[in-house]
Design a protein around this motif. Structure first.
Motif, short mmCIF file in Angstrom:
data_model
loop_
_atom_site.label_atom_id
_atom_site.label_comp_id
_atom_site.label_asym_id
_atom_site.label_seq_id
_atom_site.Cartn_x
_atom_site.Cartn_y
_atom_site.Cartn_z
N TYR A 47 5.98 -11.90 -5.67
CA TYR A 47 4.81 -11.86 -5.66
C TYR A 47 3.98 -13.16 -5.66
O TYR A 47 3.92 -13.95 -4.04
CB TYR A 47 3.65 -11.34 -6.45
CG TYR A 47 2.48 -10.57 -5.95
CD1 TYR A 47 2.50 -10.05 -4.15
CD2 TYR A 47 1.28 -12.10 -6.13
CE1 TYR A 47 0.77 -10.06 -3.49
CE2 TYR A 47 0.12 -11.79 -4.88
CZ TYR A 47 -0.16 -10.33 -3.85
OH TYR A 47 -1.63 -10.15 -3.67
N ARG A 90 3.44 -15.95 -1.83
CA ARG A 90 2.00 -16.13 -1.79
C ARG A 90 1.82 -17.59 -2.46
O ARG A 90 1.05 -17.58 -3.82
CB ARG A 90 0.84 -15.27 -2.96
CG ARG A 90 1.16 -13.98 -2.63
CD ARG A 90 0.54 -13.54 -0.83
NE ARG A 90 0.35 -12.23 -0.99
CZ ARG A 90 0.85 -11.33 -0.08
NH1 ARG A 90 2.18 -11.80 0.64
NH2 ARG A 90 1.22 -10.36 0.64
N ARG A 131 5.41 -21.48 2.83
CA ARG A 131 5.80 -20.01 3.21
C ARG A 131 7.10 -19.85 3.85
O ARG A 131 8.30 -19.42 3.85
CB ARG A 131 5.63 -19.45 4.16
CG ARG A 131 3.66 -18.96 3.35
CD ARG A 131 4.08 -17.74 2.92
NE ARG A 131 4.24 -16.28 3.81
CZ ARG A 131 3.57 -15.46 3.40
NH1 ARG A 131 2.82 -15.11 2.81
NH2 ARG A 131 4.08 -13.80 4.22
#
Length: 134
Positions: free
Chosen positions: A98, A102, A117
């Motif tokens: 995660y 992020r 990203r």
């Protein structure tokens, strides 16, 4: 969020165990520690990390609490974890993945965020050997 440790109790010995485990994966020394108002955190803090400044606030901890929201949804979907060991295995892996996808958006400009990203997905594809059709 630095780490997740599933324990049956939230007492001083559990908090001490968590604070001793916490810095093992870090490459730096934390300057401050933000916790909720649980008194056992104060006991563990004085015992394990007295040089680190502790901030106790139920509002400053909101970012960490909100990062648990996907975990809670996943737990509901799975109809609870079957054992604490299963929860620990899932949460340890989930937290790392995660966090990988992020990046800290509030600290970046839009082009830096897009680049981070793209890089995260490129690394994920390379490490998981995902083949792209085309």
């Amino acid at each position: 969020m630095l780490d997740i440790l599933v324990q049956p109790r939230r007492n001083a010995s559990a908090a001490t165990r968590f604070f001793k485990r916490l810095p093992k994966g870090l490459r730096y020394k934390p300057k401050r520690l933000v916790t909720d108002g649980l008194r056992s955190y104060g006991v563990a803090h004085r015992e394990v990390r007295p040089e680190v400044r502790q901030r106790v606030s139920r509002y400053l901890n909101n970012r960490a609490e909100n990062s648990h929201r996907p975990t809670r949804g996943r737990e509901r979907q799975m109809q609870r974890f079957k054992s604490p060991q299963q929860a620990q295995r899932f949460l340890s892996a989930h937290a790392m993945i995660y966090g990988h996808f992020r990046p800290r958006r509030h600290l970046m400009m839009a082009h830096g965020y897009r680049r981070a990203r793209d890089n995260a997905f490129r690394v994920w594809k390379r490490e998981t050997c995902v083949q792209v059709a085309g």
